[in-house]
Design a protein around this motif. Structure first.
Motif, mmCIF file in Angstrom:
data_model
loop_
_atom_site.group_PDB
_atom_site.id
_atom_site.type_symbol
_atom_site.label_atom_id
_atom_site.label_comp_id
_atom_site.label_asym_id
_atom_site.label_seq_id
_atom_site.Cartn_x
_atom_site.Cartn_y
_atom_site.Cartn_z
ATOM 1 N N LEU A 63 0.808 -1.214 0.000
ATOM 2 C CA LEU A 63 0.000 0.000 0.000
ATOM 3 C C LEU A 63 0.846 1.271 0.000
ATOM 4 O O LEU A 63 0.318 2.368 0.163
ATOM 5 N N GLY A 64 2.156 1.108 -0.169
ATOM 6 C CA GLY A 64 3.028 2.275 -0.285
ATOM 7 C C GLY A 64 3.657 2.743 1.014
ATOM 8 O O GLY A 64 4.291 3.796 1.039
ATOM 9 N N PHE A 65 3.500 2.002 2.091
ATOM 10 C CA PHE A 65 4.159 2.357 3.350
ATOM 11 C C PHE A 65 5.490 1.615 3.391
ATOM 12 O O PHE A 65 5.613 0.523 3.929
ATOM 13 N N ASP A 66 6.501 2.244 2.784
ATOM 14 C CA ASP A 66 7.785 1.582 2.579
ATOM 15 C C ASP A 66 8.742 1.680 3.755
ATOM 16 O O ASP A 66 9.763 1.006 3.773
ATOM 17 N N VAL A 67 8.441 2.525 4.729
ATOM 18 C CA VAL A 67 9.347 2.747 5.857
ATOM 19 C C VAL A 67 8.715 2.205 7.137
ATOM 20 O O VAL A 67 7.608 2.585 7.496
ATOM 21 N N THR A 68 9.434 1.295 7.778
ATOM 22 C CA THR A 68 9.039 0.810 9.104
ATOM 23 C C THR A 68 10.171 1.155 10.057
ATOM 24 O O THR A 68 11.324 0.812 9.801
ATOM 25 N N MET A 69 9.836 1.862 11.111
ATOM 26 C CA MET A 69 10.826 2.319 12.079
ATOM 27 C C MET A 69 10.321 2.027 13.485
ATOM 28 O O MET A 69 9.116 1.958 13.707
ATOM 29 N N PHE A 70 11.253 1.943 14.395
ATOM 30 C CA PHE A 70 10.917 1.872 15.805
ATOM 31 C C PHE A 70 11.473 3.120 16.468
ATOM 32 O O PHE A 70 12.581 3.567 16.154
ATOM 33 N N ALA A 71 10.694 3.697 17.366
ATOM 34 C CA ALA A 71 11.129 4.864 18.123
ATOM 35 C C ALA A 71 11.055 4.527 19.604
ATOM 36 O O ALA A 71 10.001 4.116 20.099
ATOM 37 N N MET A 72 12.184 4.669 20.293
ATOM 38 C CA MET A 72 12.236 4.477 21.732
ATOM 39 C C MET A 72 12.149 5.858 22.373
ATOM 40 O O MET A 72 12.986 6.722 22.088
ATOM 41 N N VAL A 73 11.144 6.044 23.200
ATOM 42 C CA VAL A 73 10.842 7.365 23.750
ATOM 43 C C VAL A 73 11.072 7.366 25.255
ATOM 44 O O VAL A 73 10.555 6.504 25.975
ATOM 45 N N GLY A 74 11.850 8.351 25.711
ATOM 46 C CA GLY A 74 12.036 8.573 27.143
ATOM 47 C C GLY A 74 11.304 9.845 27.540
ATOM 48 O O GLY A 74 11.385 10.857 26.843
#
Length: 154
Positions: A63-74
């Motif tokens: 569906l065109g969502f080519d970027v998968t990222m993880f964000a660790m938030v403090g």
């Protein structure tokens, strides 16, 4: 409290995880009971909160969502009100597909999908500017090794 399930209930859960669109008649056949008691058991599993819903699994890249990222938030503060406020804010960000509160170095981990790296960077700018956010570390995924969002039954 753990659920008190018999072998048929476990088989129903396994079959539903394998194919959430299965008809009740086919499900009953696969688990070895007739359709009416199978439907009663399914409804009981739903009412008990064991089966929480049904959904289609969609390939985000198709569906065109080519970027998968993880964000660790403090966060700056881990007071309950601040944790709850951040959790509410996360629900408004469409790019965030999963969010878990953690113990350890980060307070939250966010699984995000975006159409482009630029779109993800725009989200990160919003995230780092959000109230109570002290730190954000991101990791870009290279490839998915395993995708098993199911409970390991059987």
């Amino acid at each position: 409290m753990k659920a008190n399930l018999d072998a048929i209930d476990w088989n129903i859960l396994k079959e539903l995880q394998d194919d959430g669109r299965i008809t009740n008649v086919e499900l009953a056949r696969r688990v070895g009971i007739s359709a009416p008691p199978c439907l009663r058991r399914m409804r009981a599993l739903e009412e008990a909160g064991i089966v929480t819903g049904y959904r289609a699994l969609v390939d985000e890249k198709a569906l065109g969502f080519d970027v998968t990222m993880f964000a660790m938030v403090g966060l700056s503060s881990q007071a309950e009100a601040d944790l709850n406020a951040f959790a509410l804010r996360v629900k408004d960000w469409a790019v965030v597909r999963e969010c878990y509160m953690l113990s350890g170095e980060a307070d939250f981990i966010l699984k995000c999908v975006a159409p482009t790296l630029r779109a993800f960077q725009g989200f990160i700018e919003e995230l780092t500017g959000a109230a109570n956010v002290a730190s954000v570390k991101t990791s870009l995924t290279i490839r998915r090794i395993k995708d098993a969002p199911l409970v390991p039954i059987g």
